[in-house]
Design a protein around this motif. Sequence first.
Motif, PDB file in Angstrom:
ATOM      1  N   SER A 166       0.808  -1.219   0.000  1.00 45.74           N
ATOM      2  CA  SER A 166       0.000   0.000   0.000  1.00 45.74           C
ATOM      3  C   SER A 166       0.841   1.269   0.000  1.00 45.74           C
ATOM      4  O   SER A 166       0.367   2.326  -0.414  1.00 45.74           O
ATOM      5  N   VAL A 167       2.100   1.190   0.480  1.00 46.10           N
ATOM      6  CA  VAL A 167       2.938   2.394   0.532  1.00 46.10           C
ATOM      7  C   VAL A 167       3.991   2.411  -0.573  1.00 46.10           C
ATOM      8  O   VAL A 167       4.740   3.376  -0.708  1.00 46.10           O
ATOM      9  N   GLN A 194       0.069   6.239   5.366  1.00 44.53           N
ATOM     10  CA  GLN A 194       0.140   6.632   3.953  1.00 44.53           C
ATOM     11  C   GLN A 194       0.132   8.151   3.814  1.00 44.53           C
ATOM     12  O   GLN A 194       0.879   8.725   3.026  1.00 44.53           O
ATOM     13  N   GLN A 243       3.422   9.696   2.015  1.00 43.33           N
ATOM     14  CA  GLN A 243       3.220   9.804   0.566  1.00 43.33           C
ATOM     15  C   GLN A 243       3.879  11.068   0.022  1.00 43.33           C
ATOM     16  O   GLN A 243       4.008  12.073   0.709  1.00 43.33           O
ATOM     17  N   LYS A 290      -4.682   2.379  -2.021  1.00 44.81           N
ATOM     18  CA  LYS A 290      -5.118   1.770  -0.767  1.00 44.81           C
ATOM     19  C   LYS A 290      -5.672   0.387  -1.076  1.00 44.81           C
ATOM     20  O   LYS A 290      -6.515   0.235  -1.937  1.00 44.81           O
TER      21      LYS A 290
END
Length: 591
Positions: free
Chosen positions: A81-82, A198, A202, A210
């Motif tokens: 997700s990151v 996140q 980010q 996500k």
Amino acid sequence: MKLQVINSPFNEEQVKLLNELLPRLTEQQKIWLNGYLSAPFILEEVVQEETTVTVPTKEITVLFGSQTGNSQHLAEKFAASVASEQTNVTVSSMASFKVPNLKKLDHLFIIVSTHGEGEPPDNGISFYEYLYSKRAPKLDHVKYSVLALGDSSYEFFCKTGQDFDERLAELGATRIVPRVDCDVDFDADAQKWFEAVQQVIQTTSSTAPKEELLVEGSASTYSRKNPFHAEVLEKINLNGRGSNKETNHLELSLEGSGLTFEPGDSLAIYPENDEKLVELLLTALQFDGGTAVELDGQSISLQQALHKKLDITALSKSLLAKLSEYTNNDELKTLLENREQLKAYIYGRDLVDVVEDFGPWSWNTQQLIDSLRKIPARLYSISSSLRTYPEEVHVTIGTVAYEAHGRAREGVASGAISSRVNIGDKLAVYVQSNPNFKLPQDDATPIILICAGTGVAPFRSFLQEREERGAEGKSWLFFGDQHFVTDFLYQVEWQNWLKDGVLTNLNLAFSRDTAEKVYVQHRLQQNAAELYDWIQQGAVIYVCGDEKTMGTDVHETLITIIEQQGKQSREEAVTFVKQLQQQKRYQRDVY
């Protein structure tokens, strides 16, 4: 020099003018004109090069400590997700992480479960000890956050995550997102932590996608949020007549589910509360079971919510603290302030006792519902191999039943399976993979299997799998229970495997058959020389069963055997056992 129209960017009139001009220009004029016309494009390229901004890459390290696999699955989802062009993400088990690299980290994210009495999981022990040792470095440059997994019905809820969070701060690291403590139904809280992290890390040039959090054992559409309803094909009590135990062997159909699993994985079963217990609770509450309440955005009757959805058996300090807001009974508030008295009260009691003991209550039905957590799934080690039984899954479940505080009590799932689940019924299930309890990839590797009671379940799947694969590696089972005649679970299968050579050695310990109680750790000590020789040959040791008694005693016995047979000091033997764990040559599924 004459310009041709073919493939030229000029029209005919422009070509005519150029052809009239070019013959009249000197060589110096042509060179100047060439430079003049080229300059804007060259200048534009220079400007573009000078204004290009290089975004530095973030180095992100995700460490997980996991006993059953949940933390590892979440760590892998979090890493995905990151991930972006501006992030370099490394995911590692705490056991595999080289601790000297800790001081080199930039961003550190820890996802860890709490095991036993507030202890780190097996693959997190060495990292935990290092972090709390004098060798731990200053981490002023490290940015971090912790996601803690636990079960609020236990006293030391999420303690390992809390310990990591506090220790990193003590070492100077900067907490960039507050720790989140997750209960057994962790998806929503974990997702909030994901999103918070996140948002912090980010970059403006890339927003990481996500991902939905799913912790499953396969690519099936069925999961913890969408369980499969598996039909019961067989139900057999494995204990003989006269035993004071009941152990049910359950065979379930996975046909059409797409669910798969490997030996060592678990089957999660969502149970329902006993309707008789629900009626007792409604009577104590003096509430009408037909009253409508809101749960998960839907209207449902109070009786259905208490029967099928909400946990009414497990008590915890956090639950009693919530409930104390709805009573003026000073005894409950006093109880919450005394750790030992609270622990004694909780043991063997349920919500009915609390309602009867600490009224009068000022809540309404919705306030009660909002105070309770969902019924958590119960995890059972799978006792079959898909190679042997395609589209089936077998589990081995010991019935929990006892008398306490003037009333008969039973385990939510095991009690239902014992007395209310029949062949043809369906159970809501999903597969929970366990990457920390797996057979060696090399079938020639010897395996040592140590267990008591229902801890034998995964080893049945191990032997079935090894038999189907034609594994040549030696295998040795140490099994213990109360009586040979009534409690030798899967006796015929073990004896057949021993005869066929699938099982090399079998040592049994039946504690109630002799005047002096004999347990599996005694059998280990009696076979210390050969056991140590197997370990020296590269054997993998597996332990499954109750941690407080069998698991702890076996662990200490293994250290003693290595100390004595290897002629090592106590400290050297302890270090050796830790190395076995780090190498995944000592794996435990203890509870």
